[in-house]
Design a protein around this motif. Structure first.
Motif, PDB file in Angstrom:
ATOM      1  N   SER A 190       2.708  -5.963  12.248  1.00  0.00           N
ATOM      2  CA  SER A 190       4.038  -7.108  12.906  1.00  0.00           C
ATOM      3  C   SER A 190       5.384  -7.406  12.651  1.00  0.00           C
ATOM      4  O   SER A 190       5.380  -6.600  10.715  1.00  0.00           O
ATOM      5  N   ASP A 191       5.919  -8.176  13.361  1.00  0.00           N
ATOM      6  CA  ASP A 191       7.945  -8.685  13.108  1.00  0.00           C
ATOM      7  C   ASP A 191       8.148  -7.267  11.660  1.00  0.00           C
ATOM      8  O   ASP A 191       8.442  -7.359  10.403  1.00  0.00           O
ATOM      9  N   LEU A 192       8.245  -6.047  12.407  1.00  0.00           N
ATOM     10  CA  LEU A 192       8.578  -4.312  11.334  1.00  0.00           C
ATOM     11  C   LEU A 192      10.239  -4.770  11.400  1.00  0.00           C
ATOM     12  O   LEU A 192      11.216  -4.682  10.453  1.00  0.00           O
ATOM     13  N   GLY A 207       4.188  -7.985  17.996  1.00  0.00           N
ATOM     14  CA  GLY A 207       5.962  -8.071  18.302  1.00  0.00           C
ATOM     15  C   GLY A 207       6.508  -8.495  16.807  1.00  0.00           C
ATOM     16  O   GLY A 207       6.834  -8.102  15.456  1.00  0.00           O
ATOM     17  N   ASP A 208       8.395  -8.649  17.848  1.00  0.00           N
ATOM     18  CA  ASP A 208       9.198  -8.853  16.949  1.00  0.00           C
ATOM     19  C   ASP A 208       9.403  -7.104  16.067  1.00  0.00           C
ATOM     20  O   ASP A 208       9.992  -7.173  15.055  1.00  0.00           O
ATOM     21  N   PHE A 209       9.295  -5.390  16.867  1.00  0.00           N
ATOM     22  CA  PHE A 209       9.264  -4.464  16.309  1.00  0.00           C
ATOM     23  C   PHE A 209      11.027  -4.738  15.643  1.00  0.00           C
ATOM     24  O   PHE A 209      11.527  -3.819  14.665  1.00  0.00           O
ATOM     25  N   GLY A 266       7.629 -10.012  20.712  1.00  0.00           N
ATOM     26  CA  GLY A 266       8.348 -10.943  20.155  1.00  0.00           C
ATOM     27  C   GLY A 266       9.018 -11.648  20.931  1.00  0.00           C
ATOM     28  O   GLY A 266      10.166 -11.089  21.734  1.00  0.00           O
ATOM     29  N   ASN A 267       9.930 -12.586  20.120  1.00  0.00           N
ATOM     30  CA  ASN A 267      11.173 -13.348  20.655  1.00  0.00           C
ATOM     31  C   ASN A 267      12.275 -12.048  20.470  1.00  0.00           C
ATOM     32  O   ASN A 267      13.502 -11.932  20.735  1.00  0.00           O
ATOM     33  N   HIS A 268      12.142 -11.861  19.133  1.00  0.00           N
ATOM     34  CA  HIS A 268      13.422 -10.693  18.973  1.00  0.00           C
ATOM     35  C   HIS A 268      13.860  -9.813  20.300  1.00  0.00           C
ATOM     36  O   HIS A 268      14.938  -9.569  20.052  1.00  0.00           O
ATOM     37  N   GLU A 269      12.585  -9.685  20.761  1.00  0.00           N
ATOM     38  CA  GLU A 269      13.086  -8.289  21.660  1.00  0.00           C
ATOM     39  C   GLU A 269      14.006  -8.414  22.462  1.00  0.00           C
ATOM     40  O   GLU A 269      14.519  -7.629  24.023  1.00  0.00           O
ATOM     41  N   SER A 285      -1.119 -11.864  20.610  1.00  0.00           N
ATOM     42  CA  SER A 285      -0.033 -12.939  21.540  1.00  0.00           C
ATOM     43  C   SER A 285       0.999 -13.253  20.120  1.00  0.00           C
ATOM     44  O   SER A 285       0.388 -13.891  18.837  1.00  0.00           O
ATOM     45  N   HIS A 286       1.849 -13.425  20.056  1.00  0.00           N
ATOM     46  CA  HIS A 286       3.328 -12.884  18.912  1.00  0.00           C
ATOM     47  C   HIS A 286       2.738 -14.294  18.514  1.00  0.00           C
ATOM     48  O   HIS A 286       3.097 -14.561  17.315  1.00  0.00           O
ATOM     49  N   ASN A 287       3.816 -15.221  19.138  1.00  0.00           N
ATOM     50  CA  ASN A 287       3.732 -17.423  18.388  1.00  0.00           C
ATOM     51  C   ASN A 287       2.538 -18.051  17.899  1.00  0.00           C
ATOM     52  O   ASN A 287       1.881 -18.442  19.172  1.00  0.00           O
ATOM     53  N   GLY A 314       1.990 -13.366  14.827  1.00  0.00           N
ATOM     54  CA  GLY A 314       2.311 -13.685  13.803  1.00  0.00           C
ATOM     55  C   GLY A 314       3.909 -13.895  13.567  1.00  0.00           C
ATOM     56  O   GLY A 314       3.617 -15.068  13.894  1.00  0.00           O
ATOM     57  N   HIS A 315       4.886 -13.523  13.881  1.00  0.00           N
ATOM     58  CA  HIS A 315       6.282 -14.342  13.979  1.00  0.00           C
ATOM     59  C   HIS A 315       6.327 -15.290  12.378  1.00  0.00           C
ATOM     60  O   HIS A 315       7.980 -15.524  12.377  1.00  0.00           O
ATOM     61  N   THR A 316       5.263 -15.565  12.280  1.00  0.00           N
ATOM     62  CA  THR A 316       6.410 -16.420  10.827  1.00  0.00           C
ATOM     63  C   THR A 316       6.511 -15.751   9.662  1.00  0.00           C
ATOM     64  O   THR A 316       7.354 -16.859   8.886  1.00  0.00           O
TER      65      THR A 316
END
Ligand SMILES: [Fe+2]
Length: 287
Positions: free
Chosen positions: A58-60, A90-92, A122-125, A193-195, A214-216
């Motif tokens: 997650s979150d790389l 998410g947040d690759f 994720g949101n960053h995508e 689910s990312h968030n 993930g996300h946090t």
């Protein structure tokens, strides 16, 4: 009373220890990856998947703030685990000028699961303000071309296990109804689910079982005995690890691999190895 010499000694020791802690939080812990292994009990799990290893990444946050070498070493460590399934939550990436070429370069070396390699956004995508679906579409195409099956409010099946992947909440693309309608609730299922805040929305209906999230980043810094001060979630309970929810649901939040700011303290980056096992009892809602 302290003598001047004692006071100076104490001051030097305090400064040295603060500098040491700062250096540790900046240069050591952000790249001190922990491989966390834990069971993942799923009701009705097909016998063929018993003992299978699902690795969550997650979150790389591939981009200028996370060293490519660290990401590539992480990929090598994951490949050496010989995972059956890899799931990205998410947040690759972190958005930057060289985004698309850089993403192609790094993810060209992504490891693959023996049975499946799956991801969600994720949101960053979604680029600046999490509001540019064209960026998400192009990243999705790049990631798909490297062999990652990106689920966007959709379901895939791996050896009889349904895996539902949701799109991102902050980007206003979380469409649970559409995805949940594709699930057969009398068969085993797992959600991505990312968030973590998505689990509190009144949308889960008949879904029972695990939601990987993930996300946090675990908050990135956690003072001993206190919650982390920086958490991008409404529900401040959702830091990292396992959370029992209502409706026979359980969430696991990964602390993630990368970071936004290169500081971690007491929240090491994480790759999670879930060992699948059949949970006792009948499959969800089979009666
Ligand atoms: Fe995120």
């Amino acid at each position: 009373m302290f003598s001047r010499r004692q006071f100076l000694k104490l001051s030097v020791a305090t400064v040295a220890s603060s500098a040491g802690t700062g250096l540790y939080a900046w240069q050591i812990e952000p790249h001190w990856l922990e491989v966390v292994t834990r069971p993942l009990p799923i009701r009705g799990l097909p016998a063929s998947l018993s003992g299978a290893r699902l690795v969550q990444l997650s979150d790389l946050h591939v981009g200028p703030r996370v060293a490519d070498d660290y990401i590539l070493e992480t990929f090598e460590r994951v490949a050496a685990l010989k995972p059956d399934i890899i799931a990205f939550t998410g947040d690759f990436i972190t958005n930057h000028d060289d985004l698309f070429a850089h993403t192609e370069r790094v993810y060209a070396r992504v490891p693959h699961g023996r049975l499946a390699t799956i991801g969600i956004l994720g949101n960053h995508e979604y680029g600046p303000g999490w509001s540019e679906p064209k960026i998400a579409a192009r990243l999705t195409a790049i990631l798909q071309s490297t062999g990652i099956d990106i689920l966007r409010n959709s379901v895939t099946e791996v050896d009889g296990l349904q895996i539902v992947g949701f799109d991102d909440l902050w980007a206003h693309r979380f469409r649970p109804r559409r995805a949940l309608d594709m699930i057969e609730f009398d068969r085993p299922v797992l959600a991505l689910s990312h968030n973590p805040d998505t689990v509190d929305l009144p949308v889960w209906d008949r879904f029972e079982g695990w939601i990987l999230s993930g996300h946090t980043h675990g908050g990135q810094c956690k003072p001993p005995f206190l919650p982390p001060p920086l958490l991008p979630v409404k529900n401040r309970r959702y830091t990292a690890g396992e959370f029992e929810l209502s409706g026979n649901r359980t969430m696991y939040i990964s602390r993630g691999v990368g970071h936004m700011i290169q500081v971690r303290f007491n929240v090491r980056p994480e790759v999670t190895v879930f060992v699948l096992e059949a949970a006792p009892g009948p499959p969800p809602l089979s009666t």
